[in-house]
Design an enzyme around this catalytic site. Structure first.
Site, short mmCIF file in Angstrom:
data_model
loop_
_atom_site.label_atom_id
_atom_site.label_comp_id
_atom_site.label_asym_id
_atom_site.label_seq_id
_atom_site.Cartn_x
_atom_site.Cartn_y
_atom_site.Cartn_z
N ASN A 1 0.88 -1.16 0.00
CA ASN A 1 0.00 0.00 0.00
C ASN A 1 0.92 1.22 0.00
O ASN A 1 1.48 1.58 1.03
CB ASN A 1 -0.88 -0.03 1.26
CG ASN A 1 -1.70 1.25 1.41
OD1 ASN A 1 -1.77 2.07 0.49
ND2 ASN A 1 -2.31 1.43 2.57
N LYS B 1 0.23 4.21 -0.37
CA LYS B 1 -0.39 5.42 0.18
C LYS B 1 -0.13 6.61 -0.78
O LYS B 1 -0.11 6.41 -1.98
CB LYS B 1 0.11 5.68 1.60
CG LYS B 1 -0.04 4.41 2.47
CD LYS B 1 0.14 4.64 3.92
CE LYS B 1 -0.07 3.31 4.64
NZ LYS B 1 -0.06 3.40 6.07
N HIS C 1 -9.54 1.36 4.43
CA HIS C 1 -8.28 1.53 5.16
C HIS C 1 -8.51 2.48 6.35
O HIS C 1 -9.29 3.43 6.24
CB HIS C 1 -7.19 2.09 4.23
CG HIS C 1 -5.84 2.05 4.87
ND1 HIS C 1 -5.41 3.02 5.74
CD2 HIS C 1 -4.86 1.12 4.82
CE1 HIS C 1 -4.20 2.69 6.17
NE2 HIS C 1 -3.84 1.55 5.63
N GLU D 1 -6.84 4.83 7.48
CA GLU D 1 -6.57 6.25 7.21
C GLU D 1 -7.78 6.90 6.53
O GLU D 1 -8.06 8.08 6.73
CB GLU D 1 -5.29 6.39 6.38
CG GLU D 1 -4.06 6.18 7.26
CD GLU D 1 -2.85 5.61 6.54
OE1 GLU D 1 -2.80 5.65 5.30
OE2 GLU D 1 -1.95 5.10 7.25
N GLY E 1 2.12 2.38 10.58
CA GLY E 1 3.06 3.49 10.40
C GLY E 1 3.74 3.92 11.69
O GLY E 1 4.39 4.96 11.75
N SER F 1 3.11 -2.09 10.20
CA SER F 1 4.56 -2.15 10.43
C SER F 1 5.15 -3.54 10.17
O SER F 1 6.10 -3.95 10.83
CB SER F 1 4.91 -1.67 11.84
OG SER F 1 4.47 -0.34 12.02
P1 PGA Z 1 2.62 0.29 7.55
O1 PGA Z 1 1.19 0.49 6.86
O2 PGA Z 1 3.17 -1.00 7.04
O3 PGA Z 1 3.41 1.48 7.14
O4 PGA Z 1 2.37 0.24 9.04
C1 PGA Z 1 0.32 -0.58 6.68
C2 PGA Z 1 -0.95 -0.10 6.06
O5 PGA Z 1 -1.37 1.02 6.34
O6 PGA Z 1 -1.57 -0.81 5.25
#
Ligand code: PGA
Length: 255
Positions: free
Chosen positions: A13, A15, A98, A100, A176, A216
């Site tokens: 992803n 983003k 998601h 976010e 994140g 993460s």
């Molecule tokens: P991240 O994001 O691996 O940076 O924690 C995962 C995600 O938001 O799908």
């Protein structure tokens, strides 16, 4: 049927990262690194990079996804992109719900359900994200939250469409932040999501469903997370932006 019969799926992803030139570069770096992958490999890129990515992945097993889509086919929805538009581009996957989107853009369980059903109706495969906030985990209601989000998101979805759905368990506190759920926490929550799907569609369907962990995930922790019975893959944010890191996770899923 158990984990051994489910295909692992590793999805990046990206983003709101990478312009078109960077998209070309990253995909060309990834291609040789994932060519022997024994799992599905997807990159979910910004809308503006979709065409570039679709062109760049040609001749490889990498699939391209978007990160969201609207539920209406067209209309007065400024700033949105419909499932129909994605389909027309040749996109095969879309992330829906998601955290976010839920946190910053007012996405609710209801709009997640509407977006998911619109995507399925256009023949797109959906990566549905569910997961609890830190406060909810601390209250001991992780299972209830994941179960509720799953149930609402799947409202009105036919059993036959489940094969076009991947669920990503993404604890919001791990996204994140560098904080990863332990492999046990990830397995437990993915197991609860699987039981929820079993209660709606039966055990057989639930056992065939790919459930990813996201939050993460990185080359260091991927193998342990992916070794768990209920964790069939990963949705990767930060670590998907570097070819060596993402391909290392793909390799861990291919063992
Ligand atoms: P991240 O994001 O691996 O940076 O924690 C995962 C995600 O938001 O799908």
């Amino acid at each position: 049927m158990k984990k051994s019969l489910r295909k692992a799926v590793i999805a990046g992803n990206w983003k709101m990262n990478k312009n078109r030139a960077e998209t070309k570069t990253l995909i060309s770096e990834l291609k040789p690194l994932v060519k022997n992958a024994d799992c599905e490999v997807i990159v979910c890129v910004p809308f503006t990079d979709l065409e570039t990515a679709l062109d760049a992945v040609k001749g490889s097993k990498i699939k391209v996804g978007a990160q969201n889509c609207h539920f209406a086919p067209s209309g007065a929805f400024t700033g949105e992109v419909s499932a129909d538009m994605l389909k027309e581009l040749g996109v095969k996957y879309v992330i829906i719900g998601h955290s976010e989107r839920r946190q910053y853009f007012g996405e609710t369980d209801i709009t997640v359900n509407k977006r998911l059903t619109a995507a399925l109706a256009q023949g797109l495969k959906v990566i549905l994200c569910v997961g609890e906030l830190l406060e909810q985990r601390e209250l001991g209601i992780t299972g209830e939250i994941c179960s509720m989000q799953t149930k609402i998101a799947l409202t009105g979805v036919d059993a036959a469409d489940l094969k076009n759905i991947i669920i990503a368990y993404e604890p919001v506190w791990a996204i994140g932040t560098g904080k990863t759920a332990t492999a046990e926490q990830a397995d437990e929550a993915c197991g609860i999501i699987r039981s929820t799907v079993a209660s709606l569609y039966g055990k057989k369907a639930a056992n065939a469903l790919t459930i990813q962990y996201g939050g993460s995930m990185n080359p260091k922790n991927a193998a342990e997370l992916l070794s768990k019975e209920n964790v069939d893959g990963g949705l990767i944010g930060g670590a998907s932006l570097k070819a060596p890191d993402f391909s290392a996770i793909v390799a861990a899923a291919s063992l």
